[in-house]
Design a protein around this motif. Structure first.
Motif, PDB file in Angstrom:
ATOM      1  N   CYS A 225      -6.014  -0.246  -4.272  1.00  0.00           N
ATOM      2  CA  CYS A 225      -5.376   0.357  -3.094  1.00  0.00           C
ATOM      3  C   CYS A 225      -5.903   1.785  -2.907  1.00  0.00           C
ATOM      4  O   CYS A 225      -6.191   2.488  -3.882  1.00  0.00           O
ATOM      5  N   PRO A 226      -5.997   2.233  -1.639  1.00  0.00           N
ATOM      6  CA  PRO A 226      -5.653   1.515  -0.399  1.00  0.00           C
ATOM      7  C   PRO A 226      -6.861   0.901   0.307  1.00  0.00           C
ATOM      8  O   PRO A 226      -6.705   0.316   1.369  1.00  0.00           O
ATOM      9  N   ASN A 227      -8.065   1.048  -0.236  1.00  0.00           N
ATOM     10  CA  ASN A 227      -9.276   0.635   0.486  1.00  0.00           C
ATOM     11  C   ASN A 227      -9.807  -0.727   0.062  1.00  0.00           C
ATOM     12  O   ASN A 227     -10.738  -1.236   0.692  1.00  0.00           O
TER      13      ASN A 227
ATOM     14  N   GLU B 206       1.091   4.053  -3.084  1.00  0.00           N
ATOM     15  CA  GLU B 206       0.868   5.482  -2.832  1.00  0.00           C
ATOM     16  C   GLU B 206       2.062   6.315  -3.286  1.00  0.00           C
ATOM     17  O   GLU B 206       1.890   7.410  -3.840  1.00  0.00           O
TER      18      GLU B 206
ATOM     19  N   ASN C  26       0.825  -1.214   0.000  1.00  0.00           N
ATOM     20  CA  ASN C  26       0.000   0.000   0.000  1.00  0.00           C
ATOM     21  C   ASN C  26       0.854   1.257   0.000  1.00  0.00           C
ATOM     22  O   ASN C  26       0.529   2.245  -0.674  1.00  0.00           O
ATOM     23  N   GLU C  27       1.966   1.213   0.724  1.00  0.00           N
ATOM     24  CA  GLU C  27       2.871   2.379   0.749  1.00  0.00           C
ATOM     25  C   GLU C  27       3.537   2.569  -0.610  1.00  0.00           C
ATOM     26  O   GLU C  27       3.676   3.701  -1.088  1.00  0.00           O
TER      27      GLU C  27
ATOM     28  N   SER D 144      -7.385  -4.041   1.167  1.00  0.00           N
ATOM     29  CA  SER D 144      -6.256  -4.171   0.264  1.00  0.00           C
ATOM     30  C   SER D 144      -5.227  -5.119   0.879  1.00  0.00           C
ATOM     31  O   SER D 144      -4.682  -4.846   1.940  1.00  0.00           O
TER      32      SER D 144
END
Length: 351
Positions: free
Chosen positions: A123-125, A98, A94-95, A291
């Motif tokens: 991502c991220p939800n 982003e 996820n990082e 995610s």
């Protein structure tokens, strides 16, 4: 004495407005008069879908080539370095998504240098899906004759099975958003000259990639868009025609081509599909609400892990050895219980 000069009030001269210099772009100078208003642009939905494609460490060379094939056929993707496959890979992925300004992710996870798992996540939800990848054939292995334009937008086609159950509908929507190239993407080309086929057979999703071929010329922006402009140009997530199934048959029938009355009928009858590759089969394991994790929305009741299959094969081999040992002991017991009678002529030629 001389006369004093009359004092004339100095006229204030306002500076002339200097016209702004037009901005320079890759296609030339951009004039503001040609730029549409921001108010009109804000109302139009613009698809900015970007997909991050990466893999885990210690991945097999065949699976790495499959990942590179996916990078080559998806112009709206970004490739990143390998990620360690651990329990905390969800937060790490996820990082990474982003940081790379992406909204989706395709993560190829290899276990024991044999098993390949594909994570398809928003991502991220969320949601996210975990697949087991089988029947992998890369472009380098197949060496097929199909060759479509790199960066062209694909046509996504699905079998009718995707509309039966809720989990298949969810998978269909995720595939449309991830595999569909956004319209007017900077790395894409305004052509439709290949087809992504997703069909469900035996609760597995089979993927094929075909080039649209018309005689001696590629069926691209000219004739191909004339046939289905009304259907395909209004799609923002990519192009999707439901119920268009192409399995191992590469020729299109006349009824499948008659989507619009535009275009010459002879061209539609000559249109064929040539496979490009790669090939693979997706076996869905679980669908999660988040995610790379979260609540389980769906679990495949028919899934058997590769470890269990290998364990059964070892037991079969061990069963064969046990049968051989039992047969030997039975033979010995049979010989002891049924001794042979002494032969009268056994020692006749010893003298």
């Amino acid at each position: 004495m001389g006369k004093k000069r009359k004092q004339i009030e100095a006229e204030v001269v306002e500076p002339e407005e200097i016209p702004e210099r037009p901005k320079r772009t890759l296609l030339g100078w951009k004039d503001k008069s040609q730029v549409p208003d921001e108010e009109t642009d804000s109302k139009v939905f613009r698809n900015k879908e970007k997909v991050l494609i990466t893999c885990s460490r210690r991945i097999n060379y065949r699976y790495r080539h499959l990942m590179l094939n996916m990078v080559s056929i998806l112009p709206h993707c970004k490739k990143d370095n390998k990620v360690e496959s651990k329990a905390t890979k969800g937060a790490t992925m996820n990082e990474l998504v982003e940081l790379r300004s992406c909204s989706s992710c395709l993560f190829f996870e290899c276990r024991k240098h044999k098993d390949l798992y594909l994570w398809m996540a928003k991502c991220p939800n969320g949601p996210s899906v975990k697949f087991l990848v089988n029947a992998v054939y890369t472009m380098e292995e197949l060496k097929l004759t199909g060759n479509h334009l790199k960066g062209s937008r694909p046509i996504l086609t699905f079998s009718n099975n995707f509309d039966k159950d809720a989990h298949w509908k969810l998978l269909k929507e995720m595939i449309i958003q991830i595999f569909g190239t956004p319209k007017e993407h900077r790395k894409s080309k305004p052509y439709h000259d290949h087809v992504f086929v997703f069909s469900i057979v035996d609760d597995h999703i089979w993927f094929r990639n075909y080039q649209c071929f018309l005689g001696d010329a590629v069926f691209s922006l000219g004739t191909f868009n004339e046939l289905a402009r009304e259907v395909w140009e209004e799609r923002q997530w990519g192009t999707m025609v439901s119920g268009f199934i192409v399995s191992h048959v590469v020729s299109l029938t006349r009824t499948e081509c008659e989507i619009s009355d535009k275009g010459p009928r002879e061209d539609r009858e000559k249109m064929t599909l040539i496979e490009v590759g790669p090939r693979f089969c997706l076996n869905p394991i679980k669908i999660f609400g988040g995610s790379f994790g979260g609540p389980t929305l769906y679990e495949n009741p028919f899934f058997v892990s590769p470890n269990q299959i290998r364990a059964l094969e070892k037991r079969k081999k061990a069963g064969k050895f046990a049968k051989k040992v039992k047969a030997k002991t039975r033979r010995k017991m049979h010989e002891l219980s049924n001794p042979l009678e002494p032969d009268e002529f056994a020692d006749m030629w010893k003298e």
